[in-house]
Design a protein around this motif. Structure first.
Motif, PDB file in Angstrom:
ATOM      1  N   HIS A 105     -22.188   1.257   7.716  1.00 50.83           N
ATOM      2  CA  HIS A 105     -21.302   0.110   7.534  1.00 50.83           C
ATOM      3  C   HIS A 105     -20.521   0.234   6.226  1.00 50.83           C
ATOM      4  O   HIS A 105     -19.290   0.124   6.195  1.00 50.83           O
ATOM      5  CB  HIS A 105     -22.133  -1.180   7.544  1.00 50.83           C
ATOM      6  N   ALA A 106     -21.234   0.485   5.137  1.00 52.47           N
ATOM      7  CA  ALA A 106     -20.583   0.608   3.824  1.00 52.47           C
ATOM      8  C   ALA A 106     -19.653   1.812   3.793  1.00 52.47           C
ATOM      9  O   ALA A 106     -18.561   1.751   3.200  1.00 52.47           O
ATOM     10  CB  ALA A 106     -21.636   0.724   2.723  1.00 52.47           C
ATOM     11  N   LEU A 107     -20.068   2.897   4.428  1.00 50.68           N
ATOM     12  CA  LEU A 107     -19.237   4.096   4.455  1.00 50.68           C
ATOM     13  C   LEU A 107     -17.916   3.827   5.167  1.00 50.68           C
ATOM     14  O   LEU A 107     -16.852   4.285   4.718  1.00 50.68           O
ATOM     15  CB  LEU A 107     -19.987   5.240   5.146  1.00 50.68           C
ATOM     16  N   VAL A 176     -23.820  -2.770  -0.724  1.00 49.60           N
ATOM     17  CA  VAL A 176     -24.395  -1.659  -1.493  1.00 49.60           C
ATOM     18  C   VAL A 176     -25.257  -2.260  -2.599  1.00 49.60           C
ATOM     19  O   VAL A 176     -24.730  -2.910  -3.508  1.00 49.60           O
ATOM     20  CB  VAL A 176     -23.302  -0.762  -2.100  1.00 49.60           C
ATOM     21  N   PRO A 177     -26.582  -2.069  -2.534  1.00 50.58           N
ATOM     22  CA  PRO A 177     -27.469  -2.656  -3.551  1.00 50.58           C
ATOM     23  C   PRO A 177     -27.120  -2.166  -4.949  1.00 50.58           C
ATOM     24  O   PRO A 177     -26.697  -1.020  -5.138  1.00 50.58           O
ATOM     25  CB  PRO A 177     -28.863  -2.173  -3.123  1.00 50.58           C
ATOM     26  N   PHE A 188     -23.280  -1.988 -10.612  1.00 46.56           N
ATOM     27  CA  PHE A 188     -22.834  -1.879  -9.237  1.00 46.56           C
ATOM     28  C   PHE A 188     -23.357  -0.588  -8.621  1.00 46.56           C
ATOM     29  O   PHE A 188     -23.383   0.470  -9.265  1.00 46.56           O
ATOM     30  CB  PHE A 188     -21.308  -1.880  -9.156  1.00 46.56           C
ATOM     31  N   GLY A 189     -23.719  -0.659  -7.351  1.00 48.06           N
ATOM     32  CA  GLY A 189     -24.247   0.520  -6.675  1.00 48.06           C
ATOM     33  C   GLY A 189     -23.210   1.605  -6.473  1.00 48.06           C
ATOM     34  O   GLY A 189     -23.568   2.767  -6.237  1.00 48.06           O
ATOM     35  N   LEU A 190     -21.921   1.247  -6.583  1.00 50.16           N
ATOM     36  CA  LEU A 190     -20.868   2.241  -6.400  1.00 50.16           C
ATOM     37  C   LEU A 190     -20.362   2.823  -7.720  1.00 50.16           C
ATOM     38  O   LEU A 190     -19.376   3.571  -7.727  1.00 50.16           O
ATOM     39  CB  LEU A 190     -19.695   1.644  -5.622  1.00 50.16           C
ATOM     40  N   VAL A 191     -21.029   2.507  -8.836  1.00 46.96           N
ATOM     41  CA  VAL A 191     -20.659   3.150 -10.096  1.00 46.96           C
ATOM     42  C   VAL A 191     -20.781   4.679  -9.982  1.00 46.96           C
ATOM     43  O   VAL A 191     -19.908   5.418 -10.456  1.00 46.96           O
ATOM     44  CB  VAL A 191     -21.516   2.610 -11.264  1.00 46.96           C
ATOM     45  N   ILE A 254     -16.427  -5.529  -4.341  1.00 49.00           N
ATOM     46  CA  ILE A 254     -16.477  -6.073  -2.982  1.00 49.00           C
ATOM     47  C   ILE A 254     -17.845  -5.812  -2.349  1.00 49.00           C
ATOM     48  O   ILE A 254     -18.467  -6.718  -1.773  1.00 49.00           O
ATOM     49  CB  ILE A 254     -15.368  -5.453  -2.105  1.00 49.00           C
ATOM     50  N   LEU A 255     -18.326  -4.582  -2.424  1.00 52.20           N
ATOM     51  CA  LEU A 255     -19.579  -4.217  -1.759  1.00 52.20           C
ATOM     52  C   LEU A 255     -20.813  -4.505  -2.602  1.00 52.20           C
ATOM     53  O   LEU A 255     -21.905  -4.630  -2.059  1.00 52.20           O
ATOM     54  CB  LEU A 255     -19.554  -2.720  -1.397  1.00 52.20           C
TER      55      LEU A 255
END
Length: 353
Positions: A105-107, A176-177, A188-191, A254-255
């Protein structure tokens, strides 16, 4: 060693000059510049400020890399602002309308964000390649148009929550946790995605044929064309890649935190990214330091009101850095050119060994 010094000198001069100028402004206003700087540094260790700096720096880093890709081709992608905001909006709408397995989903949301940013930048690229429209003019116009498209999409696909209009919430499978850092807060998990993009940018430019052709075309389109490199293809490739990277910039928030796009989504990252790319001289490490510096100034300045110093002084500092770095680069460039001309003169006169 001389080349490395000339690379580091302009940003160092710019930051030093900006600090001195802001110090003078503070003195004229009756404030203590040393106390203001000390308060800003101290603020980093309070609460979640340090983690907030890292989180914001991740977004700054991505938009700055997007601008840097364009700069490598002598393209001014002023449209990074519209690209990252529109991409975040579309990605949030898609994410909120899907139900997919965790991770997938996140991808999908990330891919949609990158694709949207690339598509929006592609409009300017096509106008430049096939109609000769300056990318500066087209991307500025597209920024304005992006604002209207975002307003329409949020109204069409969004919902009212309290006093804020926003898109549907992204389900847990698409979130994204964060990375818990104890009492300092949660990153943020996307850092790590921003770090990965920086590594990819370095590999692309320094280790691939596309990167070589990109830089070669930016230095001399005529010479690159003589070597068989299509400038039209490179313009399209550079703008699409720039837009794709810009499309990722809003996704950590966002995530990782908001899970929706609202009309109050942060603005201004794109314009800050242009300055940060200049400050870091388009180098992934230099841009990283520039992003951290910009984020530090943003977050730590919030405490200046506590000591009677207007936090707007930081805006003056940031603006002065931008102007100073441009002037510093030009001064260093002229100094290097003068040195080269002297060496050529010595060779021609027989003075060189």
């Amino acid at each position: 060693m001389g080349e490395k010094r000339s690379t580091l000198l302009p940003p160092v001069l710019a930051i030093a000059f900006a600090a001195v100028l802001c110090g003078l402004v503070l003195l004229l206003s009756g404030a203590n510049p040393i106390a203001a700087l000390g308060e800003m540094i101290t603020q980093v260790g309070r609460g979640t400020t340090a983690v907030d700096i890292v989180n914001t720096a991740a977004a700054y880093y991505l938009v700055a890399l997007a601008a840097a890709v364009g700069f490598q081709m002598n393209l001014l992608n002023i449209g990074v602002e519209g690209q990252y905001r529109l991409a975040a909006c579309v990605a949030a709408i898609v994410g909120g309308s899907l139900s997919l397995p965790f991770g997938v989903h996140a991808l999908v949301v990330i891919v949609v964000g990158a694709a949207t940013g690339a598509a929006w930048a592609g409009i300017a690229a096509l106008l430049k390649v096939y109609r000769g429209v300056s990318e500066v003019i087209s991307t500025i116009m597209l920024n304005v148009l992006a604002g209207g498209v975002i307003a329409f999409l949020v109204k069409q696909f969004g919902e009212l929550r309290g006093n804020t209009q926003g898109t549907a919430l992204i389900g847990e499978s698409g979130q994204v946790p964060g990375i818990p850092l104890g009492s300092a807060g949660t990153a943020f998990g996307l850092v790590p995605l921003a770090v990965a993009v920086g590594v990819g940018y370095w590999v692309l430019l320094g280790r691939t044929r596309f990167g070589f052709e990109l830089r070669a075309t930016g230095l001399s389109p005529t010479a690159a064309l003589a070597g068989g490199v299509s400038s039209k293809k490179m313009v399209l490739g550079a703008m699409l890649l720039s837009g794709a990277v810009a499309g990722l910039a809003g996704l950590p928030e966002i995530l990782g935190r908001d899970h929706t796009f609202t009309i109050t989504f942060p603005t201004g990252y794109g314009f800050a990214g242009l300055a940060i790319a200049l400050l870091g001289r388009n180098h992934p490490v230099g841009v990283a330091f520039g992003a951290l510096l910009w984020s530090f100034l943003d977050k730590s300045s919030l405490t200046l009101d506590n000591i009677g110093v207007p936090k707007e002084i930081v805006i003056i500092l940031q603006g002065t850095i931008v102007l100073s770095v441009v002037v510093a680069y030009e001064l260093v460039r002229r100094r290097r050119l003068d040195a080269e001309q002297r060496r050529v003169g010595q060779v021609l006169s027989g003075g060189a060994v």
